[in-house]
Design a protein around this motif. Sequence first.
Motif, mmCIF file in Angstrom:
data_model
loop_
_atom_site.group_PDB
_atom_site.id
_atom_site.type_symbol
_atom_site.label_atom_id
_atom_site.label_comp_id
_atom_site.label_asym_id
_atom_site.label_seq_id
_atom_site.Cartn_x
_atom_site.Cartn_y
_atom_site.Cartn_z
ATOM 1 N N SER A 16 0.843 -1.195 0.000
ATOM 2 C CA SER A 16 0.000 0.000 0.000
ATOM 3 C C SER A 16 0.880 1.246 0.000
ATOM 4 C CB SER A 16 -0.886 0.022 1.248
ATOM 5 O OG SER A 16 -1.757 -1.079 1.260
ATOM 6 N N PRO A 17 0.348 2.363 -0.474
ATOM 7 C CA PRO A 17 1.119 3.611 -0.428
ATOM 8 C C PRO A 17 1.453 3.998 1.015
ATOM 9 C CG PRO A 17 -0.792 3.842 -1.855
ATOM 10 C CD PRO A 17 -0.921 2.520 -1.174
ATOM 11 N N SER A 18 2.508 4.752 1.172
ATOM 12 C CA SER A 18 2.978 5.092 2.514
ATOM 13 C C SER A 18 1.950 5.909 3.299
ATOM 14 C CB SER A 18 4.293 5.853 2.435
ATOM 15 O OG SER A 18 4.127 7.056 1.733
ATOM 16 N N ASN A 19 1.155 6.734 2.613
ATOM 17 C CA ASN A 19 0.164 7.514 3.356
ATOM 18 C C ASN A 19 -0.912 6.612 3.972
ATOM 19 O OD1 ASN A 19 -1.002 6.937 0.864
ATOM 20 N ND2 ASN A 19 -2.116 8.867 0.768
ATOM 21 N N GLN A 20 -1.270 5.522 3.315
ATOM 22 C CA GLN A 20 -2.234 4.589 3.878
ATOM 23 C C GLN A 20 -1.642 3.825 5.053
ATOM 24 O OE1 GLN A 20 -3.736 2.156 0.701
ATOM 25 N NE2 GLN A 20 -4.739 3.886 -0.300
ATOM 26 N N ARG A 21 -0.362 3.481 4.974
ATOM 27 C CA ARG A 21 0.298 2.822 6.107
ATOM 28 C C ARG A 21 0.358 3.754 7.304
ATOM 29 N NH1 ARG A 21 4.721 0.273 2.376
ATOM 30 N NH2 ARG A 21 5.136 2.474 2.206
ATOM 31 N N GLU A 22 0.590 5.050 7.066
ATOM 32 C CA GLU A 22 0.624 6.028 8.150
ATOM 33 C C GLU A 22 -0.756 6.188 8.790
ATOM 34 O OE1 GLU A 22 3.238 7.633 9.550
ATOM 35 O OE2 GLU A 22 4.495 6.375 8.270
ATOM 36 N N GLY A 26 -1.591 5.486 12.633
ATOM 37 C CA GLY A 26 -2.239 6.502 13.444
ATOM 38 C C GLY A 26 -3.471 5.994 14.164
ATOM 39 N N MET A 27 -4.153 5.018 13.570
ATOM 40 C CA MET A 27 -5.324 4.426 14.221
ATOM 41 C C MET A 27 -4.932 3.315 15.181
ATOM 42 S SD MET A 27 -8.429 4.382 11.479
ATOM 43 C CE MET A 27 -7.659 3.358 10.252
ATOM 44 N N GLY A 28 -3.664 2.913 15.175
ATOM 45 C CA GLY A 28 -3.216 1.854 16.078
ATOM 46 C C GLY A 28 -3.392 0.462 15.512
ATOM 47 N N LEU A 29 -3.513 0.349 14.196
ATOM 48 C CA LEU A 29 -3.702 -0.949 13.545
ATOM 49 C C LEU A 29 -2.394 -1.372 12.886
ATOM 50 C CD1 LEU A 29 -7.162 -0.260 11.923
ATOM 51 C CD2 LEU A 29 -6.704 -1.658 13.928
ATOM 52 N N LEU A 30 -1.648 -2.221 13.556
ATOM 53 C CA LEU A 30 -0.358 -2.645 13.034
ATOM 54 C C LEU A 30 -0.328 -4.118 12.635
ATOM 55 C CD1 LEU A 30 1.936 -0.775 15.568
ATOM 56 C CD2 LEU A 30 1.286 -0.070 13.277
ATOM 57 N N LYS A 31 -1.246 -4.923 13.178
ATOM 58 C CA LYS A 31 -1.268 -6.346 12.864
ATOM 59 C C LYS A 31 -2.648 -6.747 12.356
ATOM 60 C CE LYS A 31 2.222 -7.709 16.163
ATOM 61 N NZ LYS A 31 2.598 -8.680 17.169
ATOM 62 N N ILE A 32 -2.689 -7.755 11.505
ATOM 63 C CA ILE A 32 -3.944 -8.243 10.952
ATOM 64 C C ILE A 32 -4.813 -8.783 12.090
ATOM 65 C CG2 ILE A 32 -4.982 -9.980 9.436
ATOM 66 C CD1 ILE A 32 -2.637 -9.627 7.588
ATOM 67 N N ASN A 33 -6.116 -8.525 11.993
ATOM 68 C CA ASN A 33 -7.145 -8.910 12.963
ATOM 69 C C ASN A 33 -7.080 -8.131 14.265
ATOM 70 O OD1 ASN A 33 -8.498 -10.777 11.342
ATOM 71 N ND2 ASN A 33 -7.047 -12.385 11.877
ATOM 72 N N LYS A 34 -6.248 -7.107 14.345
ATOM 73 C CA LYS A 34 -6.254 -6.237 15.523
ATOM 74 C C LYS A 34 -7.486 -5.354 15.440
ATOM 75 C CE LYS A 34 -4.069 -3.122 18.430
ATOM 76 N NZ LYS A 34 -3.095 -2.914 19.354
ATOM 77 N N ARG A 45 -13.756 9.066 10.594
ATOM 78 C CA ARG A 45 -14.498 8.570 9.429
ATOM 79 C C ARG A 45 -13.698 8.770 8.145
ATOM 80 N NH1 ARG A 45 -19.689 5.993 9.575
ATOM 81 N NH2 ARG A 45 -20.414 6.326 11.693
ATOM 82 N N GLY A 46 -13.020 9.905 8.022
ATOM 83 C CA GLY A 46 -12.186 10.159 6.849
ATOM 84 C C GLY A 46 -11.030 9.190 6.760
ATOM 85 N N MET A 47 -10.412 8.881 7.917
ATOM 86 C CA MET A 47 -9.305 7.923 7.932
ATOM 87 C C MET A 47 -9.793 6.540 7.507
ATOM 88 S SD MET A 47 -7.532 9.180 11.457
ATOM 89 C CE MET A 47 -6.052 8.181 11.455
ATOM 90 N N VAL A 48 -10.964 6.139 8.013
ATOM 91 C CA VAL A 48 -11.522 4.832 7.660
ATOM 92 C C VAL A 48 -11.853 4.780 6.174
ATOM 93 C CG1 VAL A 48 -13.503 3.303 8.006
ATOM 94 C CG2 VAL A 48 -12.357 4.316 9.977
#
Length: 64
Positions: A16-22, A26-34, A45-48
């Motif tokens: 994914s692009p770096s802005n989406q990873r950031e 920022g939301m605290g989602l670093l691992k799958i299923n977290k 809502r905008g971030m989601v």
Amino acid sequence: MNKELRVTLKRSAIGSPSNQREILKGMGLLKINKMVILKDCPEIRGMVNKVSHLVSCEEVEGQE
């Protein structure tokens, strides 16, 4: 009762692009299923919406 969002990371951010990873970081989602619970506001809502293809989102009633 405040509204809250339950956001779960369902797909990996690899490729994914770096802005989406950031955004995920920022939301605290670093691992799958977290799963994180965030307050329901226009900023979250905008971030989601930016990473909607990577996460699942549900509305839940908040506790006060």
